[in-house]
Design a protein around this motif. Structure first.
Motif, PDB file in Angstrom:
ATOM      1  N   LYS A   1       6.594 -16.500  -8.515  1.00  0.00           N
ATOM      2  CA  LYS A   1       7.502 -17.635  -8.726  1.00  0.00           C
ATOM      3  C   LYS A   1       7.013 -18.853  -7.964  1.00  0.00           C
ATOM      4  CE  LYS A   1      11.531 -14.765  -9.551  1.00  0.00           C
ATOM      5  NZ  LYS A   1      12.923 -14.467  -9.274  1.00  0.00           N
TER       6      LYS A   1
ATOM      7  N   ARG B   1      11.871 -19.802 -13.267  1.00  0.00           N
ATOM      8  CA  ARG B   1      12.949 -18.990 -13.842  1.00  0.00           C
ATOM      9  C   ARG B   1      12.431 -17.979 -14.851  1.00  0.00           C
ATOM     10  NH1 ARG B   1      16.758 -24.039 -15.235  1.00  0.00           N
ATOM     11  NH2 ARG B   1      14.727 -24.660 -16.035  1.00  0.00           N
TER      12      ARG B   1
ATOM     13  N   ASP C   1      12.575 -10.888 -11.683  1.00  0.00           N
ATOM     14  CA  ASP C   1      12.907 -10.720 -10.263  1.00  0.00           C
ATOM     15  C   ASP C   1      12.142  -9.577  -9.616  1.00  0.00           C
ATOM     16  OD1 ASP C   1      14.618 -12.869  -9.979  1.00  0.00           O
ATOM     17  OD2 ASP C   1      16.378 -11.723 -10.548  1.00  0.00           O
TER      18      ASP C   1
ATOM     19  N   GLN D   1      10.564 -26.496 -10.001  1.00  0.00           N
ATOM     20  CA  GLN D   1      11.705 -25.784 -10.578  1.00  0.00           C
ATOM     21  C   GLN D   1      11.717 -24.346 -10.077  1.00  0.00           C
ATOM     22  OE1 GLN D   1      14.370 -26.938 -12.663  1.00  0.00           O
ATOM     23  NE2 GLN D   1      15.076 -24.990 -11.829  1.00  0.00           N
TER      24      GLN D   1
ATOM     25  N   PRO E   1      14.185 -20.703  -9.407  1.00  0.00           N
ATOM     26  CA  PRO E   1      15.219 -20.026 -10.195  1.00  0.00           C
ATOM     27  C   PRO E   1      16.629 -20.567  -9.968  1.00  0.00           C
ATOM     28  CG  PRO E   1      13.701 -18.427  -9.302  1.00  0.00           C
ATOM     29  CD  PRO E   1      13.345 -19.755  -8.676  1.00  0.00           C
ATOM     30  N   TRP E   2      16.904 -21.139  -8.807  1.00  0.00           N
ATOM     31  CA  TRP E   2      18.262 -21.576  -8.497  1.00  0.00           C
ATOM     32  C   TRP E   2      18.420 -23.093  -8.415  1.00  0.00           C
ATOM     33  CZ3 TRP E   2      14.871 -19.414  -5.083  1.00  0.00           C
ATOM     34  CH2 TRP E   2      14.529 -20.166  -3.970  1.00  0.00           C
ATOM     35  N   ALA E   3      17.322 -23.855  -8.400  1.00  0.00           N
ATOM     36  CA  ALA E   3      17.432 -25.313  -8.275  1.00  0.00           C
ATOM     37  C   ALA E   3      16.066 -25.969  -8.463  1.00  0.00           C
ATOM     38  CB  ALA E   3      17.976 -25.687  -6.895  1.00  0.00           C
TER      39      ALA E   3
ATOM     40  N   GLU F   1      12.736 -16.538   2.827  1.00  0.00           N
ATOM     41  CA  GLU F   1      12.854 -15.323   2.006  1.00  0.00           C
ATOM     42  C   GLU F   1      11.804 -14.285   2.392  1.00  0.00           C
ATOM     43  OE1 GLU F   1      13.368 -13.746  -2.563  1.00  0.00           O
ATOM     44  OE2 GLU F   1      13.270 -15.898  -2.217  1.00  0.00           O
TER      45      GLU F   1
ATOM     46  N   ALA G   1      23.016 -21.161   2.561  1.00  0.00           N
ATOM     47  CA  ALA G   1      23.866 -20.019   2.178  1.00  0.00           C
ATOM     48  C   ALA G   1      24.998 -19.876   3.190  1.00  0.00           C
ATOM     49  CB  ALA G   1      23.037 -18.743   2.112  1.00  0.00           C
TER      50      ALA G   1
ATOM     51  N   GLY H   1      27.799 -12.206  -5.228  1.00  0.00           N
ATOM     52  CA  GLY H   1      26.841 -13.302  -5.158  1.00  0.00           C
ATOM     53  C   GLY H   1      25.466 -12.851  -4.708  1.00  0.00           C
ATOM     54  N   ARG H   2      24.575 -13.834  -4.573  1.00  0.00           N
ATOM     55  CA  ARG H   2      23.212 -13.552  -4.115  1.00  0.00           C
ATOM     56  C   ARG H   2      23.205 -13.017  -2.695  1.00  0.00           C
ATOM     57  NH1 ARG H   2      19.283 -18.137  -4.376  1.00  0.00           N
ATOM     58  NH2 ARG H   2      17.876 -16.433  -3.935  1.00  0.00           N
TER      59      ARG H   2
END
Length: 194
Positions: A56, A67, A71, A107, A109-111, A125, A159, A168-169
């Motif tokens: 990613k 995206r 995953d 870009q 996956p979330w923003a 992460e 977060a 949620g995540r």
């Protein structure tokens, strides 16, 4: 040649990738079925997720849309995870060498974020998943506390506890004893049960 300043997230990303790579390389095939502390993953699925995160990051850094990357990467041989990580990391290293990435929108996956922010998010992460692997395989010694402190600060910003739920995540924050080490606090902040 890249110029590294206090505002450049690439040195911390390199530290996080070094740490993750050591954790991935240490996993033995007989540990792949061990449960991982994060969301329905065993060690094999967690390794597949870490590999996907590299893909990613590489895709987003070259102007693609992250995206579209699954995953969890599947189909890696039991003894092939270290090689797969090293190969995917090579792609990330080529992308992160571009100074223009820091201010270019990417870009995720979330923003959509400036590359600088994306690198900081992925540093956090990789740090969290290094702990996940270390916890699942019993190799907690030697984790970099500076990375955990930075990740805890980053996750606190993007977060916050009030935005958490079991669906949620990130799960709700778990209480830990006062004086817990920084990785225990990070894991608990992310909803893991250290």
């Amino acid at each position: 040649m890249t110029t590294q300043t206090a505002q450049d997230p690439r040195p911390m990303l390199a530290r996080a990738l070094d740490q993750a790579e050591r954790q991935v390389a240490a996993v033995r095939p007989d540990e792949l079925g061990h449960p991982a502390p994060c969301a329905d993953y065993d060690v094999r699925a967690l390794l597949g997720h870490v590999l996907s995160v590299l893909y990613k990051l590489a895709r987003a850094g070259t102007g693609g849309d992250a995206r579209g990357v699954p995953d969890v990467t599947e189909g890696v041989a039991d003894d092939g995870w270290a090689g797969a990580f090293a190969s995917a990391r090579g792609e990330v290293e080529r992308v992160r060498a571009d100074d223009g990435l820091l201010d270019r929108m990417v870009q995720l996956p979330w923003a959509a974020l400036p590359g600088r922010d994306a690198l900081e998010a992925y540093t956090a992460e990789f740090t969290a998943h290094s702990w996940d692997l270390a916890h699942a395989t019993g190799r907690l010694a030697g984790l970099d506390p500076g990375l955990a402190a930075q990740a805890l600060e980053a996750f606190s910003e993007f977060a916050p506890p009030e935005e958490r739920s079991e669906q949620g995540r990130f799960s709700p924050v778990v209480a830990v004893p006062e004086g817990a080490d920084v990785y225990t606090r990070l894991a608990a902040y992310l909803g893991r049960r250290p």
